[in-house]
Structure formats: structure tokens, C-alpha cells
Scaffold this active site. Structure first.
Site, PDB file in Angstrom:
ATOM      1  N   LYS A  44     -32.978  -4.375  18.831  1.00 28.11           N
ATOM      2  CA  LYS A  44     -32.774  -5.143  20.031  1.00 28.11           C
ATOM      3  C   LYS A  44     -32.959  -6.641  19.787  1.00 28.11           C
ATOM      4  O   LYS A  44     -32.476  -7.472  20.556  1.00 28.11           O
ATOM      5  CB  LYS A  44     -33.814  -4.719  21.090  1.00 28.11           C
ATOM      6  CG  LYS A  44     -33.811  -3.296  21.484  1.00 28.11           C
ATOM      7  CD  LYS A  44     -34.987  -3.046  22.424  1.00 28.11           C
ATOM      8  CE  LYS A  44     -35.220  -1.565  22.556  1.00 28.11           C
ATOM      9  NZ  LYS A  44     -36.528  -1.305  23.198  1.00 28.11           N
ATOM     10  N   ASP A 101     -31.982 -11.146  13.912  1.00 27.83           N
ATOM     11  CA  ASP A 101     -33.021 -12.074  14.337  1.00 27.83           C
ATOM     12  C   ASP A 101     -33.777 -12.654  13.146  1.00 27.83           C
ATOM     13  O   ASP A 101     -33.950 -13.854  13.018  1.00 27.83           O
ATOM     14  CB  ASP A 101     -33.987 -11.404  15.346  1.00 27.83           C
ATOM     15  CG  ASP A 101     -34.517 -10.053  14.866  1.00 27.83           C
ATOM     16  OD1 ASP A 101     -34.245  -9.648  13.709  1.00 27.83           O
ATOM     17  OD2 ASP A 101     -35.200  -9.380  15.658  1.00 27.83           O
ATOM     18  N   ASP A 104     -36.802 -10.309   6.714  1.00 27.22           N
ATOM     19  CA  ASP A 104     -38.184 -10.307   6.233  1.00 27.22           C
ATOM     20  C   ASP A 104     -38.175  -9.748   4.806  1.00 27.22           C
ATOM     21  O   ASP A 104     -37.972 -10.486   3.855  1.00 27.22           O
ATOM     22  CB  ASP A 104     -38.976  -9.449   7.229  1.00 27.22           C
ATOM     23  CG  ASP A 104     -40.462  -9.433   6.989  1.00 27.22           C
ATOM     24  OD1 ASP A 104     -40.982 -10.391   6.427  1.00 27.22           O
ATOM     25  OD2 ASP A 104     -41.119  -8.450   7.383  1.00 27.22           O
TER      26      ASP A 104
END
Ligand code: 5GP
Length: 177
Positions: A44, A101, A104
Site C-alpha cells: 500500500k 515508496d 531498503d
């Protein structure tokens, strides 16, 4: 203005995000002139970034969403990724930009790039709002990058902690971390 959270300190404010999103949109507009562009947002977290980015691109484009979930081994991701909500349209012969988003460890994006290759698009590029290079476990190409950040757990502008804080209009760090 906007929602504030007392336990989160601002790390990248909304003006800085808006300015960078405008630049990324302008770059995409330039690079995809004359092509049909498809932005694929990874749910999301990237949805908030995706909707701002799409409005900063001055081209006809289509938007798709893909839901993924990583299996967690303790606090660390295991790199095993599962599709929880698949695309609704074929990607064959399309010019795709995957919108994420944050990158990492890179394991989610590695999985996504392999998964997209099997769908035979015309091209696939990666656009990530944030990159945390200190934690990278695999190298993935990031063609469009918002900000490179140090090793901090960030929330807001789509990023959650236990499903909360996604609606903060800025990117912040949990106080005390
Ligand atoms: P990767 O597979 O690159 O390790 O992880 C990517 C996903 O981990 C992101 O899409 C995001 O959901 C989550 N993630 C990684 N770092 C952070 C962070 O600092 N804050 C939040 N909220 N999520 C993160």
C-alpha cells in the site's frame, strides 16, 4: 496545516517532497515523450506517492496497482515476497515504471523485476521515493530516485508503522528511535 503526530519528528517536509515529486514528474515527462506510459504502484505504501507523481507527469498515462507482502523472519525481511493483489491488465509490450515508496534491502524490488520480466513488457524502469543504501542486500537499479536516506525507520506519506501514520503529509522518524 495537515495532520501532525506528536510522536513523530519531521524528516522530509511536505514542501521538499512536493518539489522532488515535481522534478521526477518532469523527468518522466521528458523521457516518455511519444510513448504510452504505465505507472505500477506497489501497495500500500507507494499509493500516496503514486497519485502525486501521476499528476506531475504531463503525458497520457495509465495507472495499475500491485499488492505484495514480504514474509518477516523476526524483524528482518526474509526476501520471500508474495503477490496479494495482482494486476488487472496484461503488461506485454507496455512501457512500465514500477513506483515504490522505499527500497531498503532491495529484495522486494528484485522479486518485482523478475516477476515483470516474465510479463514481457516493452521496458521496465524503477522509481522509488526513498532509498536506504546502508541496508541494501541486493543491488537493484533505481532509475528515478526521490531521496537517499540514512538507516532510519521512516513513516508518513504512505509509509506505515503497524498500519498507522500513512496519512502524515510529510516523512518523519518515530521519536526515540
Ligand atoms: P525491501 O524489500 O527493499 O527490504 O523492503 C521494501 C519494503 O519494506 C518497503 O516497500 C516498505 O514497505 C518496507 N520498509 C522498508 N524500510 C522502511 C521504513 O523505513 N519505514 C517503513 N514504514 N517501511 C519500510
Amino acid at each position: 496545516m495537515g495532520f501532525e503526530a506528536a510522536d513523530v519528528s519531521t524528516f522530509i517536509d511536505r514542501q521538499a517532497i512536493a518539489a522532488r515529486v515535481a522534478e521526477l514528474g518532469a523527468q518522466l515527462t521528458k523521457d516518455y515523450q511519444g510513448k504510452a506510459l504505465t505507472l505500477v504502484g506497489i501497495m500500500k505504501g507507494s499509493v500516496f506517492f503514486l497519485t502525486d507523481l501521476a499528476r506531475a507527469v504531463d503525458l497520457p498515462l495509465t495507472v495499475e496497482l500491485l499488492g505484495v507482502s514480504s514474509y518477516q523472519g523476526g524483524t528482518e525481511t526474509t526476501g520471500e515476497v508474495r503477490i496479494t493483489s495482482d494486476l488487472t491488465k496484461p503488461m506485454a509490450d507496455k512501457h512500465i515504471v514500477i513506483v515504490e515508496d522505499i527500497i531498503d534491502t532491495g529484495l522486494t524490488m528484485k522479486f518485482l523485476l523478475e516477476n515483470f520480466a516474465a510479463r514481457h513488457p516493452a521496458s521496465v524502469k524503477v522509481c522509488a521515493l526513498l532509498e536506504k543504501p546502508a541496508r541494501a542486500r541486493v543491488k537493484v537499479p533505481i532509475d528515478y530516485k526521490g531521496f537517499v536516506i540514512e538507516d532510519k525507520f521512516v513513516v508518513g506519506y504512505g509509509l506505515d508503522f503497524d498500519e498507522k501514520y500513512r496519512n502524515l503529509p510529510y516523512i518523519g522518524v518515530m521519536k526515540g528511535t
